[in-house]
Design a protein around this motif. Sequence first.
Motif, PDB file in Angstrom:
ATOM      1  N   GLU A  44       0.837  -1.190   0.000  1.00  0.00           N
ATOM      2  CA  GLU A  44       0.000   0.000   0.000  1.00  0.00           C
ATOM      3  C   GLU A  44       0.876   1.246   0.000  1.00  0.00           C
ATOM      4  N   CYS A  86     -11.959  -0.195  -1.039  1.00  0.00           N
ATOM      5  CA  CYS A  86     -11.034  -0.362  -2.167  1.00  0.00           C
ATOM      6  C   CYS A  86     -11.139  -1.790  -2.703  1.00  0.00           C
ATOM      7  N   LYS A  88     -10.230  -4.630  -5.973  1.00  0.00           N
ATOM      8  CA  LYS A  88      -9.581  -5.050  -7.214  1.00  0.00           C
ATOM      9  C   LYS A  88     -10.633  -5.823  -8.002  1.00  0.00           C
ATOM     10  N   LEU A 131      -3.660   3.414   0.217  1.00  0.00           N
ATOM     11  CA  LEU A 131      -4.407   2.889  -0.922  1.00  0.00           C
ATOM     12  C   LEU A 131      -3.741   1.633  -1.470  1.00  0.00           C
ATOM     13  N   THR A 135      -5.977  -1.354  -7.096  1.00  0.00           N
ATOM     14  CA  THR A 135      -7.363  -0.937  -6.896  1.00  0.00           C
ATOM     15  C   THR A 135      -7.891  -0.305  -8.184  1.00  0.00           C
ATOM     16  N   MET A 138     -13.893   1.757  -6.481  1.00  0.00           N
ATOM     17  CA  MET A 138     -14.031   2.189  -5.091  1.00  0.00           C
ATOM     18  C   MET A 138     -15.496   2.436  -4.760  1.00  0.00           C
ATOM     19  N   HIS A 480      -6.386   1.506 -13.342  1.00  0.00           N
ATOM     20  CA  HIS A 480      -6.182   0.994 -11.992  1.00  0.00           C
ATOM     21  C   HIS A 480      -4.868   1.524 -11.433  1.00  0.00           C
TER      22      HIS A 480
END
Length: 742
Positions: A44, A86, A88, A131, A135, A138, A480
Motif C-alpha cells: 500500500e 477499495c 480489485k 491505498l 485498486t 471504489m 487501476h
Amino acid sequence: MKKFKNFAYVSAIALVSMAVFTACSSSDETVQEPSPNYNPETNEVYAQFVFNVASGSESGMRQSSAATQASASDQFRGIEDSYIMCAKNAAGDRKYLTTAATVDKAINMARVAAAGTLSSEKSRRVLEMSLPLNTNTMLFYGRAIQGENTHASHNTYGHLGDYTVAADLTTVNFQLGKRLETDDEKAEFLEVQKLLAAVLSCIMETNRGTAAVEATDAPVEGIDPYGFDIPADLKPNMKWSEYNLTTSPVDGGTARQLEIKLAKCYKEMTIVQEAELRNASGYALKETIKNLWSIVNSVRCAEPTDVPEALAKYMAQRIHEELGKYFTASSIPINGGSVTGVTFKTASSLISELGSDTYWPTATAGTKPAATDFSDISGYTSTNMGQYPEQFNLPQGSTHIKFDGTKKTFYYVEEYNSSAVGSGKFTVDDYYYPAELCYFGNSPLRVSDTEHVETDYPVSVSSWNSEATTSWPADWSVGHVQSSTRSVAMKNDINYGSSLLKTTIKYDVTTLKDNNAAIQQRDYGVTEEDKTIDVDETSFKLVGVIVGDQWPKVGWNFLPKTTDPGNTEYRKGYIYDCAITNYGIIPATGTSQPNYTVVFDNYVDLTSTDTQNKQPKVYIALELQNNTGVDFFGKDNLIANGSNFYLIGELDPTGKYGPVLPTYHALPPYDKTQYGDATKTVPRVFIQDHMTTANFKIGVNSLKYAYLTVPDLRSSSVTLGLSVDLEWSAGLEFNNVLLGGE
C-alpha cells in the motif's frame, strides 16, 4: 420530514497519491523505485484523500435544487460514519462493482466533514489514507450528521436502527429504525392496551344488580324519578347486553324508546360488523365515551312511560356510575344534555377501580388483569392515557380493538389485517421512522502518473464530470492503481443512497360528501342522505404520511434485502413520517406546501426471466385530522371531530417510462451486458438518488373511503380514496391522485 431542505449534495471524491511507489499489476508495467511512503509488507501507499461537495444550485448538477431541496445558502449537515472501500474488481477497469464481494480494504473515515464546513465556495476537504495497489473500483458510504439521539430528532431527520459497513459486502446492512425501539417501550405499549381493554370490558358488562330501586339512585337525589315500582326481584342482575332493537327484555313486548337507545349504544360499542376493527387510541376512546355517556345521560334523565322504560332508566344510572369510575367529565347535565370534557383518570386510578370492579365478565373471559400486570404504567397521568399511542411516536390509527362476542371482552389485536383487507398480518413492530439521508458511491477510477495538488482538481460537479482537458488533463486515464500512479480519483459522482418522496395535497372540490347513507342502510336498514361538508383551509390538517411496501433492510447497493435468514417472519413494513411541513395546512384553493419523506429504494428482483420486471405498487396513507366541527361517517366508522383518519392512494409504476437515468454514474440494478455496467431501466416507485412526486387530491366522495384505522398498505384490496397519473421525471411523478374515489 420538513428538514430535508437542509440536505446538501455530495458530488465526487478524489484520491491523490503523495509519493511514488513500487507495484507490479501487469507484466508490461514499468517498475518504479520504492517511495518513502510505500509499504512493501502491505503493498500500500500512503495517499491523500480529497472529496468535493457542490450545492444544489450548482449548474450541471444531475438533480435540480427543487428535487434535492438544496441551495447555495443551505447549511451543509456534514457527513459521518464514512467508509471508503477499495476493490480489485475482477471485471476489469472502467467497471462498477456489481455483486457483493469482499473488498480488499475498508477504510473507516468516521466524520469526514462537520456541519457548515463545506459550501459551494469551499467544496474540498483533504484526508490521508493508504491505498492498495491494483485498486480499480471504489465504494463510498456515509450518512448526514444526525445530532441528538432522540425521538424528536428521529422524526425530523429519520433514523436507522442498524448501520453496518464491512469489507465483506454481504454483511453490509442499513436498517430502518423501529418506532417501538426498546423492549421497555413495547412492554408499556402492551400494558396500556391491556388496561384499556379490561376497562371497556367491565363497562359493557354493567348489570342491574339485585337491590330495590330507591329515589337516591336517581340523578337528582331525593326525587322519585321513576314513577313506577321496580322491585328487587324484577330482572335481577339483568345485563346491559340483554337490550335489543326489537323486543323488550322485561316483558317481551315491543322494545321501548329508552330500551332501543341502550341497545343501539351496546351494539355500536361492541362493533357492528364482524370483520371491522376500531381505532382505540386514547383520543378515539375519549370521543367514544363522550358520545356514549351523552346518550346514557339522556336515558337516565328521561321521564319513563312504563316499567320497562323505568328499568332502562335505572340501567342507565348504573352505566353512568361505571363510566364515572374511569373517566371524568367537565359537564354532565341533569336535564339529559350532552356530556362534555371527557378525560381519562390516571392510570393508577384506573388500575385501582379495575381491581374492585364486579362487572368483569364470566369465567369464560379469563382472569381479570391484576395490578401487577400494569407495573410499568402505574405512574401514567390522564394525559398519557389520552395521548396513547402518540407518546410512542405511532399514528393514532395503529391501535386496533375488537370485541369477542363469546367471552364478552374487548381485546387489542396485535397482529391484524386492518378493516379485513390484505393477505398478510402486521403489528406495531412494523412501523418505522423515515430513512436517514445516506450517501453512496460506486465508481471506476481515474489515474495519473503526475503528482497533483489539491488546487488541480475540478471544483464543481459540472467540471468534475466534464471530459475537457481543462478539467482532466491528458495525463489522466481510466484504469487501476499501478506502481507509477501518483494521483487517483473516483471517476463518477457520489450520490444519495436513499430515496425521496415529495407529497402534496389539495381539494378537488369545496363540498364533500360522507358515507352516512351507506352506513345507516347497512346497520339499521334506514334510508338517509349523505352529509355534505364545506371545506376551507381549517377543515382538514395533514398530520402524517404513511408509506407502505418498504423492505426495512437494504444491502451494500442500497437495494432491499427481501429475505433475512435471521428472521423467518421477515416482511415489509411502513414508514411513518409525522414531521409535516407548514403545520399540515391544506389551503381552500391551490396546493399544500410539499412534504418530504426519506425512504429506501423498493426495487425487487422478481425473476431473471421476466424481461419487463414489473415492480410492485406502493400504497400511501395520508393521516388527516378532522377539524370540520362535525362528525362524519367514513368507510366503516364514525370519524369524530378532532380525530385522525386515513385516505389511501395507489402509486403504480406499471407501463410507465423512466426513470431518467443519471448521465455520469450508474445506479443498481446494474446491467452487466452494457459497457461500464450501466443502470437497468426499471420503472419503480422509489429509486435511490431520485425524488418521487405524489400530488394527491381530495374529491367529492373521498370521505366515503376514509379509514379510522390504518389499513394494510401492502394489500391490493384496500379501498382507495386517492388516484394518480404517473410520469417519470427525475423520479416518478403521480399527479392528481384522487383520495377515496370519484
